[in-house]
Write an enzyme that holds these catalytic residues in place. Structure first.
Site, PDB file in Angstrom:
ATOM      1  N   GLU A 152       0.934  -1.198  -0.109  1.00 51.27           N
ATOM      2  CA  GLU A 152       0.221   0.009  -0.148  1.00 51.27           C
ATOM      3  C   GLU A 152       0.848   1.115  -0.041  1.00 51.27           C
ATOM      4  O   GLU A 152       2.136   1.115   0.619  1.00 51.27           O
ATOM      5  CB  GLU A 152      -1.056   0.068   1.242  1.00 51.27           C
ATOM      6  CG  GLU A 152      -1.693  -1.125   1.155  1.00 51.27           C
ATOM      7  CD  GLU A 152      -2.634  -1.094   2.598  1.00 51.27           C
ATOM      8  OE1 GLU A 152      -2.680  -0.345   3.360  1.00 51.27           O
ATOM      9  OE2 GLU A 152      -2.899  -2.351   2.938  1.00 51.27           O
ATOM     10  N   GLY A 235       6.498  -2.259   6.184  1.00 50.16           N
ATOM     11  CA  GLY A 235       7.737  -2.638   6.230  1.00 50.16           C
ATOM     12  C   GLY A 235       8.417  -1.765   7.056  1.00 50.16           C
ATOM     13  O   GLY A 235       8.241  -0.640   7.595  1.00 50.16           O
ATOM     14  N   SER A 292      10.355   5.755  15.528  1.00 45.13           N
ATOM     15  CA  SER A 292       9.105   5.247  15.939  1.00 45.13           C
ATOM     16  C   SER A 292       9.274   4.643  17.516  1.00 45.13           C
ATOM     17  O   SER A 292       9.605   3.515  17.582  1.00 45.13           O
ATOM     18  CB  SER A 292       8.355   4.239  15.215  1.00 45.13           C
ATOM     19  OG  SER A 292       8.150   4.792  14.072  1.00 45.13           O
ATOM     20  N   LEU A 293       9.298   5.487  18.397  1.00 44.01           N
ATOM     21  CA  LEU A 293       9.537   5.108  19.997  1.00 44.01           C
ATOM     22  C   LEU A 293       8.475   4.555  20.550  1.00 44.01           C
ATOM     23  O   LEU A 293       8.403   3.609  21.142  1.00 44.01           O
ATOM     24  CB  LEU A 293      10.224   6.370  20.595  1.00 44.01           C
ATOM     25  CG  LEU A 293      10.830   6.043  21.944  1.00 44.01           C
ATOM     26  CD1 LEU A 293      12.326   5.320  21.706  1.00 44.01           C
ATOM     27  CD2 LEU A 293      11.296   7.343  22.700  1.00 44.01           C
ATOM     28  N   HIS A 294       7.394   5.320  21.023  1.00 46.95           N
ATOM     29  CA  HIS A 294       6.091   4.898  21.351  1.00 46.95           C
ATOM     30  C   HIS A 294       6.233   4.812  22.975  1.00 46.95           C
ATOM     31  O   HIS A 294       5.034   4.370  23.446  1.00 46.95           O
ATOM     32  CB  HIS A 294       5.654   3.567  20.592  1.00 46.95           C
ATOM     33  CG  HIS A 294       5.204   3.937  19.134  1.00 46.95           C
ATOM     34  ND1 HIS A 294       4.874   5.204  18.572  1.00 46.95           N
ATOM     35  CD2 HIS A 294       5.834   3.118  18.056  1.00 46.95           C
ATOM     36  CE1 HIS A 294       4.754   5.226  17.203  1.00 46.95           C
ATOM     37  NE2 HIS A 294       5.363   3.843  16.888  1.00 46.95           N
ATOM     38  N   ASN A 371      -5.970   5.949  15.600  1.00 47.05           N
ATOM     39  CA  ASN A 371      -7.472   6.030  15.041  1.00 47.05           C
ATOM     40  C   ASN A 371      -8.160   5.038  15.961  1.00 47.05           C
ATOM     41  O   ASN A 371      -7.632   3.874  16.253  1.00 47.05           O
ATOM     42  CB  ASN A 371      -7.252   5.429  13.771  1.00 47.05           C
ATOM     43  CG  ASN A 371      -6.769   6.190  12.692  1.00 47.05           C
ATOM     44  OD1 ASN A 371      -6.939   7.365  12.759  1.00 47.05           O
ATOM     45  ND2 ASN A 371      -6.749   5.648  11.473  1.00 47.05           N
ATOM     46  N   CYS A 414      -1.206   1.341   7.043  1.00 45.70           N
ATOM     47  CA  CYS A 414      -0.966   0.556   6.281  1.00 45.70           C
ATOM     48  C   CYS A 414      -1.030  -0.844   6.650  1.00 45.70           C
ATOM     49  O   CYS A 414      -0.547  -0.886   7.819  1.00 45.70           O
ATOM     50  CB  CYS A 414       0.460   0.917   5.861  1.00 45.70           C
ATOM     51  SG  CYS A 414       0.598   2.398   4.463  1.00 45.70           S
TER      52      CYS A 414
END
Length: 434
Positions: A152, A235, A292-294, A371, A414
């Site tokens: 995508e 990915g 991208s830690l989060h 979301n 994605c």
């Protein structure tokens, strides 16, 4: 000045925060632990999620013009018995005119056009589905690759720029429990040309008027095209390092060798492959790097981002700071805010502490509203909690901007379209076998 006060702003009306710590009882909010919903994570014998860093040894698409440097294209053209200047002509057709149709290449010898197209343009991406939202300003594409794999990309118009979120792998081997892409594991790495063809096809859609609120060219304005790339699709880009970097070089190469884009408009994201982050720093290309830690604590991040079991938060942040030191480019920290999982005030404080320990001015945090999913543990933080999280970081001197989200109506994350399409294919196969 109270050292426990995080606010460094002298504005008397600015919010004041007391540094918080995790609590084990009382009135503290609950701590929800990450878990996969609706699917089972593949685990190692030790119970940890399986990580796939290497792509399975499967067939890659035939070599395409976009896989080659201009010199390699010229050499191939000579092999075909044609002068090497023809390589620039077909490069212009692909990157600028966005076509692989030999009948449109009228500056090539008529009797050789089909042969040239066959040699340089093997099939790459075939559009399967296109979903549109945000008054036409967001378009999500589902592509089928030469071997049937599905990927995508998402095209988004913002004021003053057009951004394309591209995929770099078919599936993903990082096995994060919240990610739709990772559910099926890693099928294979995408080729350089497959990555680039997402941009060329998106530019074709823009030229055809397929993106909302079109700005007409003329009066000195150039035709619209993609000018921002984010490697935040399917990915892990740094697990497909060589092909991703080849694609980046082709993006920034001037026409007709490449797309002639600005490196500063390209963002490469990772969940935290520390050695590859350091390697990226040494490329000497002024792209933007996003981590991208989060979660700022290993206890949570071990479960939320399984690669954290290999490279812990401190090591990943050290690598990110090395990127800043080497390139002078500010690092972006991506942080998806998930209700009662990683959005506690003490985590904002801990994140600020860890970032400030490495200096000031080197990083920018992008909290991302998840979301909402009714009934799921993976749901968005409340408005008040989100506001406090952002305010605490800003008060600690960490530039923080809540990211605008797009594509909620079209499953913007994605992997969701791929999963839906795969479910349909599985159901059709099961019905056919009855």
């Amino acid at each position: 000045m109270d050292p426990n006060k995080l606010n460094h702003d002298t504005d008397p009306d600015a919010p004041k925060f007391i540094k918080t710590r995790p609590r084990t009882g009382g009135a503290s909010r609950p701590q929800i632990k990450p878990k996969a919903e609706g699917w089972q994570q593949i685990t190692n014998p030790d119970g940890r999620p399986t990580l796939q860093f290497a792509s399975p040894r499967v067939k890659q698409p035939a070599t395409h013009l976009a896989d080659m440097t201009l010199a390699e294209r010229e050499a191939k053209m000579v092999e075909l018995g044609l002068p090497k200047f023809r390589a620039k002509q077909i490069s212009k057709h692909y990157f600028e005119h966005r076509t692989t149709d030999p009948e449109q290449m009228t500056d090539l010898p008529k009797g050789r056009r089909a042969e040239i197209a066959e040699a340089f343009f093997p099939p790459l991406l075939t559009e399967v589905k296109r979903l549109v939202t945000d008054d036409g300003d967001t378009v999500k594409f589902l592509w089928r690759l030469f071997d049937g794999a599905l990927v995508e990309s998402v095209l988004m118009r913002y004021p003053g720029r057009i951004t394309l979120c591209v995929s770099s792998q078919c599936g993903c081997g990082m096995n994060c429990p919240f990610c739709a892409t990772g559910q099926a594991g890693l099928t294979r790495n995408m080729s350089t040309a497959e990555i680039l063809d997402q941009i060329v096809q998106a530019n074709r859609v823009i030229a055809e008027g397929g993106l909302g609120h079109r700005r007409d060219a003329g009066n000195g304005a150039e035709p619209e095209r993609v000018n921002n790339i984010v490697f935040m699709g399917m990915g892990e880009p740094l697990a497909n390092y060589k092909r991703v970097m080849n694609a980046v070089h082709r993006m920034i190469a001037p026409a007709p060798e490449g797309l002639g884009m600005s490196a500063r408009g390209i963002t490469v994201s990772t969940v935290g492959l520390a050695p590859a982050i350091r390697k990226l720093a040494d490329e000497n290309i002024p792209i933007t790097f996003a981590l991208s830690l989060h979660a700022p604590d290993d206890d949570l991040r071990d479960d939320l981002i399984p690669v954290n079991s290999r490279w812990k938060v401190e090591e990943v942040l050290d690598a990110a700071y090395h990127y800043y030191e080497t390139t002078g480019r500010r690092v972006s920290i991506e942080y998806a805010l998930i209700k009662d999982m990683n959005d506690h005030a003490w985590r904002a404080d801990l994140l600020a502490d860890k970032l400030n320990q490495r200096g000031r001015g080197w990083v920018h945090v992008n909290p991302i509203p998840l979301n909402p999913t009714p009934g799921s543990i993976w749901t968005a933080s409340t408005r008040d909690v989100t506001r406090e999280f952002v305010d605490r970081l800003n008060a600690a001197g960490i530039p923080t901007t809540l990211r605008d989200t797009r594509g909620k109506e079209i499953d913007g994350a994605c992997g969701q379209l791929v999963a839906t399409e795969q479910d349909k294919a599985d159901a059709a196969l099961a019905a056919a076998s009855v």
